[in-house]
Motif scaffolding. Structure first.
Motif, PDB file in Angstrom:
ATOM      1  N   GLY A   9     -37.758  39.863 -38.208  1.00  0.00           N
ATOM      2  CA  GLY A   9     -36.365  38.433 -39.177  1.00  0.00           C
ATOM      3  C   GLY A   9     -35.829  37.933 -37.368  1.00  0.00           C
ATOM      4  N   PHE A  10     -34.768  37.745 -37.570  1.00  0.00           N
ATOM      5  CA  PHE A  10     -34.362  36.389 -36.355  1.00  0.00           C
ATOM      6  C   PHE A  10     -32.385  37.169 -35.977  1.00  0.00           C
ATOM      7  CE2 PHE A  10     -36.862  34.310 -39.066  1.00  0.00           C
ATOM      8  CZ  PHE A  10     -37.210  33.621 -38.722  1.00  0.00           C
ATOM      9  N   PRO A  11     -32.689  37.947 -35.082  1.00  0.00           N
ATOM     10  CA  PRO A  11     -30.986  38.941 -35.005  1.00  0.00           C
ATOM     11  C   PRO A  11     -31.368  38.462 -33.259  1.00  0.00           C
ATOM     12  CG  PRO A  11     -33.441  40.831 -34.405  1.00  0.00           C
ATOM     13  CD  PRO A  11     -33.775  39.329 -35.021  1.00  0.00           C
ATOM     14  N   HIS A  12     -31.821  37.557 -32.083  1.00  0.00           N
ATOM     15  CA  HIS A  12     -31.516  36.939 -31.126  1.00  0.00           C
ATOM     16  C   HIS A  12     -31.676  35.277 -31.791  1.00  0.00           C
ATOM     17  CE1 HIS A  12     -33.792  40.751 -30.627  1.00  0.00           C
ATOM     18  NE2 HIS A  12     -32.399  40.778 -30.527  1.00  0.00           N
ATOM     19  N   LEU A  13     -31.342  35.022 -31.953  1.00  0.00           N
ATOM     20  CA  LEU A  13     -31.233  33.108 -32.812  1.00  0.00           C
ATOM     21  C   LEU A  13     -30.319  32.388 -31.563  1.00  0.00           C
ATOM     22  CD1 LEU A  13     -32.380  32.045 -35.703  1.00  0.00           C
ATOM     23  CD2 LEU A  13     -33.862  32.124 -33.973  1.00  0.00           C
ATOM     24  N   ASP A  14     -29.215  32.649 -31.463  1.00  0.00           N
ATOM     25  CA  ASP A  14     -27.542  32.228 -30.339  1.00  0.00           C
ATOM     26  C   ASP A  14     -28.112  32.667 -29.128  1.00  0.00           C
ATOM     27  OD1 ASP A  14     -26.211  31.978 -32.874  1.00  0.00           O
ATOM     28  OD2 ASP A  14     -25.012  34.143 -32.667  1.00  0.00           O
ATOM     29  N   THR A  15     -29.143  33.705 -29.072  1.00  0.00           N
ATOM     30  CA  THR A  15     -29.381  34.012 -27.344  1.00  0.00           C
ATOM     31  C   THR A  15     -30.710  32.612 -27.463  1.00  0.00           C
ATOM     32  OG1 THR A  15     -28.743  35.293 -27.791  1.00  0.00           O
ATOM     33  CG2 THR A  15     -30.214  35.164 -25.846  1.00  0.00           C
ATOM     34  N   VAL A  16     -31.622  32.556 -28.259  1.00  0.00           N
ATOM     35  CA  VAL A  16     -32.900  31.294 -28.239  1.00  0.00           C
ATOM     36  C   VAL A  16     -32.027  29.876 -27.924  1.00  0.00           C
ATOM     37  CG1 VAL A  16     -34.613  31.313 -28.929  1.00  0.00           C
ATOM     38  CG2 VAL A  16     -34.118  33.422 -29.341  1.00  0.00           C
ATOM     39  N   HIS A  17     -30.949  29.838 -28.221  1.00  0.00           N
ATOM     40  CA  HIS A  17     -30.521  28.331 -28.705  1.00  0.00           C
ATOM     41  C   HIS A  17     -30.653  28.172 -27.062  1.00  0.00           C
ATOM     42  CE1 HIS A  17     -29.717  28.143 -33.080  1.00  0.00           C
ATOM     43  NE2 HIS A  17     -31.478  28.140 -32.792  1.00  0.00           N
ATOM     44  N   ALA A  18     -29.574  29.115 -27.267  1.00  0.00           N
ATOM     45  CA  ALA A  18     -28.994  29.581 -25.619  1.00  0.00           C
ATOM     46  C   ALA A  18     -29.878  28.738 -24.131  1.00  0.00           C
ATOM     47  CB  ALA A  18     -28.310  30.011 -25.353  1.00  0.00           C
ATOM     48  N   ALA A  19     -30.450  29.678 -24.526  1.00  0.00           N
ATOM     49  CA  ALA A  19     -32.052  29.947 -24.121  1.00  0.00           C
ATOM     50  C   ALA A  19     -32.612  28.216 -23.454  1.00  0.00           C
ATOM     51  CB  ALA A  19     -33.153  30.885 -24.055  1.00  0.00           C
ATOM     52  N   LEU A  20     -33.143  27.720 -24.933  1.00  0.00           N
ATOM     53  CA  LEU A  20     -33.395  26.177 -24.500  1.00  0.00           C
ATOM     54  C   LEU A  20     -32.474  25.201 -24.014  1.00  0.00           C
ATOM     55  CD1 LEU A  20     -35.229  26.536 -28.050  1.00  0.00           C
ATOM     56  CD2 LEU A  20     -36.512  26.215 -26.046  1.00  0.00           C
ATOM     57  N   THR A  21     -31.473  25.277 -24.422  1.00  0.00           N
ATOM     58  CA  THR A  21     -30.047  24.857 -23.703  1.00  0.00           C
ATOM     59  C   THR A  21     -30.366  24.238 -22.031  1.00  0.00           C
ATOM     60  OG1 THR A  21     -28.872  24.315 -25.647  1.00  0.00           O
ATOM     61  CG2 THR A  21     -28.032  23.498 -23.835  1.00  0.00           C
ATOM     62  N   ALA A  22     -30.666  25.657 -21.800  1.00  0.00           N
ATOM     63  CA  ALA A  22     -30.654  26.137 -20.227  1.00  0.00           C
ATOM     64  C   ALA A  22     -31.864  25.715 -20.016  1.00  0.00           C
ATOM     65  CB  ALA A  22     -30.347  27.764 -20.179  1.00  0.00           C
ATOM     66  N   LEU A  23     -33.381  25.789 -20.254  1.00  0.00           N
ATOM     67  CA  LEU A  23     -34.075  24.912 -20.044  1.00  0.00           C
ATOM     68  C   LEU A  23     -33.952  24.069 -19.790  1.00  0.00           C
ATOM     69  CD1 LEU A  23     -37.372  25.186 -19.268  1.00  0.00           C
ATOM     70  CD2 LEU A  23     -37.860  25.893 -22.010  1.00  0.00           C
ATOM     71  N   TYR A  24     -33.759  22.346 -20.258  1.00  0.00           N
ATOM     72  CA  TYR A  24     -33.464  21.738 -21.155  1.00  0.00           C
ATOM     73  C   TYR A  24     -32.962  20.747 -20.023  1.00  0.00           C
ATOM     74  CZ  TYR A  24     -36.303  19.756 -24.530  1.00  0.00           C
ATOM     75  OH  TYR A  24     -36.922  19.670 -25.526  1.00  0.00           O
ATOM     76  N   ARG A  25     -31.853  21.830 -19.446  1.00  0.00           N
ATOM     77  CA  ARG A  25     -30.689  21.148 -18.767  1.00  0.00           C
ATOM     78  C   ARG A  25     -31.280  21.184 -16.812  1.00  0.00           C
ATOM     79  NH1 ARG A  25     -25.154  24.168 -21.172  1.00  0.00           N
ATOM     80  NH2 ARG A  25     -24.571  22.328 -22.877  1.00  0.00           N
ATOM     81  N   ARG A  26     -31.807  22.319 -16.654  1.00  0.00           N
ATOM     82  CA  ARG A  26     -32.667  23.114 -16.068  1.00  0.00           C
ATOM     83  C   ARG A  26     -33.460  22.122 -15.412  1.00  0.00           C
ATOM     84  NH1 ARG A  26     -30.946  26.452 -12.394  1.00  0.00           N
ATOM     85  NH2 ARG A  26     -29.828  25.689 -13.474  1.00  0.00           N
ATOM     86  N   LEU A  27     -34.734  21.505 -16.618  1.00  0.00           N
ATOM     87  CA  LEU A  27     -35.992  20.767 -16.003  1.00  0.00           C
ATOM     88  C   LEU A  27     -36.117  19.612 -16.117  1.00  0.00           C
ATOM     89  CD1 LEU A  27     -38.896  23.346 -16.959  1.00  0.00           C
ATOM     90  CD2 LEU A  27     -38.011  22.599 -14.946  1.00  0.00           C
ATOM     91  N   SER A  28     -34.549  18.820 -17.167  1.00  0.00           N
ATOM     92  CA  SER A  28     -34.745  18.016 -17.937  1.00  0.00           C
ATOM     93  C   SER A  28     -35.697  17.385 -19.182  1.00  0.00           C
ATOM     94  CB  SER A  28     -34.735  16.519 -17.115  1.00  0.00           C
ATOM     95  OG  SER A  28     -36.019  16.562 -16.480  1.00  0.00           O
ATOM     96  N   ALA A  29     -36.005  16.436 -19.785  1.00  0.00           N
ATOM     97  CA  ALA A  29     -35.978  16.367 -21.344  1.00  0.00           C
ATOM     98  C   ALA A  29     -38.025  15.840 -20.370  1.00  0.00           C
ATOM     99  CB  ALA A  29     -36.216  14.954 -22.253  1.00  0.00           C
ATOM    100  N   SER A  30     -37.806  14.408 -19.751  1.00  0.00           N
ATOM    101  CA  SER A  30     -38.840  14.795 -18.644  1.00  0.00           C
ATOM    102  C   SER A  30     -39.437  15.840 -18.484  1.00  0.00           C
ATOM    103  CB  SER A  30     -38.698  13.498 -17.965  1.00  0.00           C
ATOM    104  OG  SER A  30     -38.206  13.758 -16.578  1.00  0.00           O
ATOM    105  N   GLY A  31     -39.367  16.991 -17.613  1.00  0.00           N
ATOM    106  CA  GLY A  31     -39.542  17.645 -16.852  1.00  0.00           C
ATOM    107  C   GLY A  31     -40.276  18.804 -17.533  1.00  0.00           C
ATOM    108  N   ILE A  32     -39.219  18.902 -19.156  1.00  0.00           N
ATOM    109  CA  ILE A  32     -40.687  19.213 -20.136  1.00  0.00           C
ATOM    110  C   ILE A  32     -41.217  18.695 -20.382  1.00  0.00           C
ATOM    111  CG2 ILE A  32     -40.125  19.911 -22.938  1.00  0.00           C
ATOM    112  CD1 ILE A  32     -38.473  21.860 -21.403  1.00  0.00           C
ATOM    113  N   GLN A  33     -41.653  17.887 -20.485  1.00  0.00           N
ATOM    114  CA  GLN A  33     -42.835  16.892 -21.106  1.00  0.00           C
ATOM    115  C   GLN A  33     -44.294  17.054 -20.623  1.00  0.00           C
ATOM    116  OE1 GLN A  33     -41.368  15.799 -24.179  1.00  0.00           O
ATOM    117  NE2 GLN A  33     -42.969  14.855 -23.913  1.00  0.00           N
ATOM    118  N   ALA A  34     -43.726  17.867 -18.789  1.00  0.00           N
ATOM    119  CA  ALA A  34     -44.918  17.960 -18.135  1.00  0.00           C
ATOM    120  C   ALA A  34     -45.466  19.416 -18.559  1.00  0.00           C
ATOM    121  CB  ALA A  34     -44.273  18.744 -17.067  1.00  0.00           C
ATOM    122  N   PHE A  35     -45.215  20.072 -19.577  1.00  0.00           N
ATOM    123  CA  PHE A  35     -45.983  21.170 -20.732  1.00  0.00           C
ATOM    124  C   PHE A  35     -46.019  20.812 -21.865  1.00  0.00           C
ATOM    125  CE2 PHE A  35     -43.023  22.683 -16.985  1.00  0.00           C
ATOM    126  CZ  PHE A  35     -43.982  23.364 -16.028  1.00  0.00           C
TER     127      PHE A  35
END
Length: 293
Positions: free
Chosen positions: A10-36
């Protein structure tokens, strides 16, 4: 990386997953994500039957180091008896020592999955990005591994039969599928052909369904009829001063003047005026959303 006990579903950790994605975008930026934009290719992490164990593990580690864009890092892989599936020593570098459980000697096809997770720890260490607590930090690592193009290996390591099951990582199979579906939507790729485990594709489909559901919530214009009716009712209640706290959106100001909701791509909150149909661009990931406010 934890070894699997009973496999949670199931999906017991979605809140943490969402926080992780937000943190990743903030650290790498949208252009940094595009490199992957390209995922790790199956050929880069496949283990030939005749290949030497240690040389093969080093080759796969090197491919993952390059994938994570860590040009000056070197991963040194060894095997030993241990409780966990794998561990990495996070130092100043450039060498990082990764130990894999001895059981991978006989399960070579999962070495790539274990290394993908551990080398993601190196990436996060260098980015100085972490969450407090082991559980949340491991969920962050799983999420980053999947979203940056190596997590299909972890979902493919999920296998089950009538007597036993095995899984690597802290996310459930469906949550791995969910993050992979978010990545697939963002980059326009389909990881399904890479799965060799019979259990991986159904878990991916469950995750894909959840991602699609989140992309059809009000005030997004793609919301279904029933959700639109509920949104209109909640808007009327907000006008009367009654705020519904369980909804995925929140009305603000008199009238109400605005509504905020989580971006379905990076989960940063977006605030838009309540004035009918409009388009909103997320300031973090740059995704443009059609809204009916």
């Amino acid at each position: 990386m934890a070894d699997s006990g009973p496999v949670a579903r199931g999906f017991p950790h979605l809140d943490t997953v969402h926080a992780a994605l937000t943190a990743l975008y903030r650290r790498l930026s949208a252009s940094g994500i595009q490199a992957f934009g390209l995922s790790v290719a199956p050929s880069e992490v496949a283990f030939d039957e005749e290949e030497d164990l240690h040389l093969g593990a080093q080759r796969i580690a090197g491919a993952l180091v390059r994938h994570y864009r860590l040009p000056d890092a070197r991963a040194v892989v060894s095997f030993r008896e241990m409780t966990h599936a794998a561990t990495v020593e996070l130092t100043a570098g450039p060498e990082y020592f990764i130990e894999l459980n001895n059981r991978f000697r006989g399960h070579r096809r999962d070495i790539g999955a274990a290394l993908a997770h551990e080398i993601a720890h190196v990436l996060l260490h260098r980015l100085d990005l972490s969450f407090p607590g082991t559980r949340d930090n491991e969920i962050l690592t799983d999420t980053v591994t999947a979203y940056l193009g190596a997590g299909w290996l972890l979902l493919d390591a999920f296998r089950a039969d009538a007597l036993s099951s095995q899984k690597l990582g802290y996310l459930t199979p469906e949550e791995f599928g969910y993050v992979l579906a978010l990545r697939a939507r963002h980059f326009g790729e389909d990881p399904a052909p890479w799965f060799t485990s019979p259990q991986a594709y159904p878990a991916y489909q469950e995750g894909l369904a959840m991602a699609r559901h989140e992309g059809r919530r009000p005030p997004l214009a793609a919301a279904g009829w029933a959700d639109r009716r509920r949104y209109a009712r909640d808007r009327r209640q907000a006008r009367a001063g009654d705020q519904l706290t369980t909804a995925p959106y929140r009305f603000e100001g008199l009238g109400p003047a605005a509504v905020s909701f989580a971006c379905p791509a990076c989960f940063q909150r977006i605030r838009v005026p309540v004035r009918g149909r409009l388009r909103a661009r997320c300031s973090l990931c740059g995704t443009v959303h059609d809204c009916e406010t």
